[in-house]
Design a protein around this motif. Structure first.
Motif, short mmCIF file in Angstrom:
data_model
loop_
_atom_site.label_atom_id
_atom_site.label_comp_id
_atom_site.label_asym_id
_atom_site.label_seq_id
_atom_site.Cartn_x
_atom_site.Cartn_y
_atom_site.Cartn_z
N LEU A 178 0.84 -1.21 0.00
CA LEU A 178 0.00 0.00 0.00
C LEU A 178 0.87 1.25 0.00
CD1 LEU A 178 -2.92 -0.85 2.49
CD2 LEU A 178 -2.83 -1.14 0.01
N SER A 179 2.10 1.12 0.56
CA SER A 179 3.01 2.28 0.61
C SER A 179 3.55 2.65 -0.78
CB SER A 179 4.16 1.99 1.57
OG SER A 179 4.85 0.82 1.15
N ASP A 180 3.32 1.78 -1.77
CA ASP A 180 3.75 2.08 -3.15
C ASP A 180 2.66 2.79 -3.95
OD1 ASP A 180 6.25 1.02 -2.83
OD2 ASP A 180 5.78 -0.91 -3.74
N ILE A 181 1.48 2.97 -3.33
CA ILE A 181 0.40 3.66 -4.05
C ILE A 181 0.69 5.16 -4.04
CG2 ILE A 181 -2.07 4.25 -4.01
CD1 ILE A 181 -2.60 1.40 -2.95
N ILE A 182 0.57 5.77 -5.20
CA ILE A 182 0.85 7.20 -5.33
C ILE A 182 -0.20 8.02 -4.58
CG2 ILE A 182 0.98 9.12 -7.00
CD1 ILE A 182 1.97 7.00 -9.06
N ILE A 183 0.26 8.98 -3.79
CA ILE A 183 -0.64 9.89 -3.09
C ILE A 183 -0.51 11.25 -3.77
CG2 ILE A 183 -1.28 10.90 -0.85
CD1 ILE A 183 -1.19 8.01 -0.35
N SER A 184 -1.63 11.77 -4.25
CA SER A 184 -1.59 13.07 -4.92
C SER A 184 -2.59 13.99 -4.22
CB SER A 184 -1.95 12.88 -6.39
OG SER A 184 -1.95 14.11 -7.05
N ASN A 185 -2.12 15.14 -3.75
CA ASN A 185 -2.96 16.08 -2.98
C ASN A 185 -3.64 15.38 -1.81
OD1 ASN A 185 -2.47 18.36 -4.61
ND2 ASN A 185 -3.97 17.63 -6.10
N GLY A 186 -2.91 14.51 -1.15
CA GLY A 186 -3.46 13.80 0.01
C GLY A 186 -4.42 12.68 -0.34
N GLN A 187 -4.62 12.44 -1.64
CA GLN A 187 -5.56 11.40 -2.07
C GLN A 187 -4.83 10.20 -2.66
OE1 GLN A 187 -8.66 11.57 -0.71
NE2 GLN A 187 -9.40 10.93 -2.71
#
Ligand SMILES: [Zn+2]
Length: 188
Positions: free
Chosen positions: A61-70
């Motif tokens: 899950l830590s490899d999922i991109i977070i963009s603008n907190g999403q």
């Protein structure tokens, strides 16, 4: 048996045993598997013949991109091809579900697990209903076209609004009628 082992501090959040993944080709719809969301990762149990697990893939899950907190996890609630698309730093993965609601619920669970916040899943998705209605209309249209092509006239009376003036027209499937008010032709 699922041959994957939970880490000591890992717990299962949710799972779906009927997921399709991989490329669609003219020979099939991709491969079948089970998708498990744990507190740390997405685990894909790839199933072979007779539903036996033949391979296990893990996505942190830590490899999922977070963009603008999403977290970049997207449910696509298309009626015929519902999927959850996940954008990892290493690329995109798409998991297809049987029902749009399953894709939406799974995506919401992934996002909540990452952010620690509850995600609302809209139950009556307007867009979904709209798409389903449009799809039904299209099927109806194709069915009528087939009936016409093969000379199978339906005897069922249908009604429609005249595309020219809005007057109420009646006819049978495949029949073309001329509006008595404005002369516009309409095919049922
Ligand atoms: Zn008319």
């Amino acid at each position: 048996m699922d041959d994957f082992t939970l880490l000591p501090d890992e717990s299962v959040v949710t799972r779906n045993d009927d997921v399709t993944y991989g490329n669609r080709s003219m020979f099939g719809n991709g491969s079948k598997g089970a998708l498990i969301l744990t507190s740390r990762r997405l685990v894909l149990l790839k199933k072979g013949m007779f539903g036996k697990v033949k391979d296990v893939s893990s996505f942190a899950l830590s490899d999922i991109i977070i963009s603008n907190g999403q977290p970049q996890v997207q449910a696509r609630k298309r009626p015929f091809n519902p999927s959850m698309d996940v954008y990892f730093t290493g690329g995109e993965e798409s998991f297809r579900f049987t029902w749009p609601e399953e894709a939406a619920e799974f995506a919401a669970a992934v996002i909540s697990t990452i952010t620690g916040q509850e995600v609302e899943v809209a139950s009556g998705d307007d867009k979904f209903i709209e798409n389903a209605a449009a799809a039904m209309e299209k099927i109806n249209h194709i069915a009528n076209k087939l009936r016409r092509t093969f000379g199978l006239q339906s005897t069922e009376t249908m009604s429609a609004d005249c595309p020219g003036c809005g007057a109420s027209l009646t006819g049978t499937a495949g029949e073309t009628v001329k509006c008595p008010y404005c002369g516009t032709y309409h095919t049922f």
